[in-house]
Motif scaffolding. Structure first.
Motif, PDB file in Angstrom:
ATOM      1  N   SER A  17      29.283 -24.871   9.285  1.00 62.48           N
ATOM      2  CA  SER A  17      28.641 -25.874   8.442  1.00 62.48           C
ATOM      3  C   SER A  17      28.146 -27.048   9.280  1.00 62.48           C
ATOM      4  O   SER A  17      28.694 -27.339  10.350  1.00 62.48           O
ATOM      5  CB  SER A  17      29.625 -26.402   7.395  1.00 62.48           C
ATOM      6  N   ARG A  19      26.239 -31.113   8.395  1.00 62.42           N
ATOM      7  CA  ARG A  19      25.667 -32.046   7.426  1.00 62.42           C
ATOM      8  C   ARG A  19      24.651 -32.917   8.134  1.00 62.42           C
ATOM      9  O   ARG A  19      24.985 -33.634   9.076  1.00 62.42           O
ATOM     10  CB  ARG A  19      26.731 -32.921   6.777  1.00 62.42           C
ATOM     11  N   ARG A  67      23.894 -22.255  -0.626  1.00 64.58           N
ATOM     12  CA  ARG A  67      24.459 -22.580   0.688  1.00 64.58           C
ATOM     13  C   ARG A  67      24.157 -24.022   1.085  1.00 64.58           C
ATOM     14  O   ARG A  67      24.960 -24.675   1.748  1.00 64.58           O
ATOM     15  CB  ARG A  67      23.905 -21.645   1.759  1.00 64.58           C
ATOM     16  N   GLN A  82      23.821 -30.927   3.124  1.00 66.93           N
ATOM     17  CA  GLN A  82      25.029 -30.186   3.486  1.00 66.93           C
ATOM     18  C   GLN A  82      24.657 -28.715   3.600  1.00 66.93           C
ATOM     19  O   GLN A  82      24.155 -28.125   2.644  1.00 66.93           O
ATOM     20  CB  GLN A  82      26.106 -30.380   2.426  1.00 66.93           C
ATOM     21  N   ASN A  84      26.084 -24.990   4.479  1.00 67.50           N
ATOM     22  CA  ASN A  84      27.258 -24.138   4.633  1.00 67.50           C
ATOM     23  C   ASN A  84      26.839 -22.693   4.866  1.00 67.50           C
ATOM     24  O   ASN A  84      25.694 -22.324   4.606  1.00 67.50           O
ATOM     25  CB  ASN A  84      28.132 -24.220   3.382  1.00 67.50           C
ATOM     26  N   SER A  85      27.782 -21.903   5.342  1.00 61.54           N
ATOM     27  CA  SER A  85      27.528 -20.473   5.584  1.00 61.54           C
ATOM     28  C   SER A  85      26.246 -20.273   6.377  1.00 61.54           C
ATOM     29  O   SER A  85      25.391 -19.452   6.026  1.00 61.54           O
ATOM     30  CB  SER A  85      27.455 -19.713   4.252  1.00 61.54           C
TER      31      SER A  85
END
Length: 122
Positions: A17, A19, A67, A82, A84-85
């Protein structure tokens, strides 16, 4: 002077991840939707997220839906992405942008940051 400054990019392994943040100067942030695009080498700039002025509406393409999440802190004039994955195909330069409406076409947006590199290794 309108200024958009991205930060938070870097190198991450697949599945990880990151951000991203984008700090905006001036009154542009308060009156505009905010968005994120990315561009991989040899490819066109691609829309990845958009968020309305209030933050109540968001838009994502299918490639990142579920995601990626965009959010904004209007008190800090900052928008976040953000991620993710993460996948290797998410690699690219990520650009913050501001404009009157959340649209997926890049020429609908008025202001652009310089970009931050995101590299996802397999």
């Amino acid at each position: 002077q309108v200024q958009l400054v991205e930060s938070g990019g870097g190198l991450v392994q697949a599945g990880g991840s990151l951000r991203l943040s984008c700090a905006a100067s001036g009154s542009i942030f308060r009156f505009n939707a905010m968005g994120w695009f990315r561009q991989a080498p040899g490819k066109e700039r691609e829309f990845v997220a958009g968020i309305s002025v209030s933050g109540g509406d968001t838009l994502y393409p299918n490639s990142v839906k579920g995601r990626f999440t965009a959010s904004r802190d209007n008190a800090k004039n900052t928008v976040y992405l953000q991620m993710n994955s993460l996948k290797p195909e998410d690699t690219g330069v990520y650009y913050c942008t501001a404009g009157p409406l959340v649209r997926s076409d890049w020429d609908s947006w008025y202001y652009w940051g310089q970009g931050t590199q995101v590299t996802v290794s397999s």
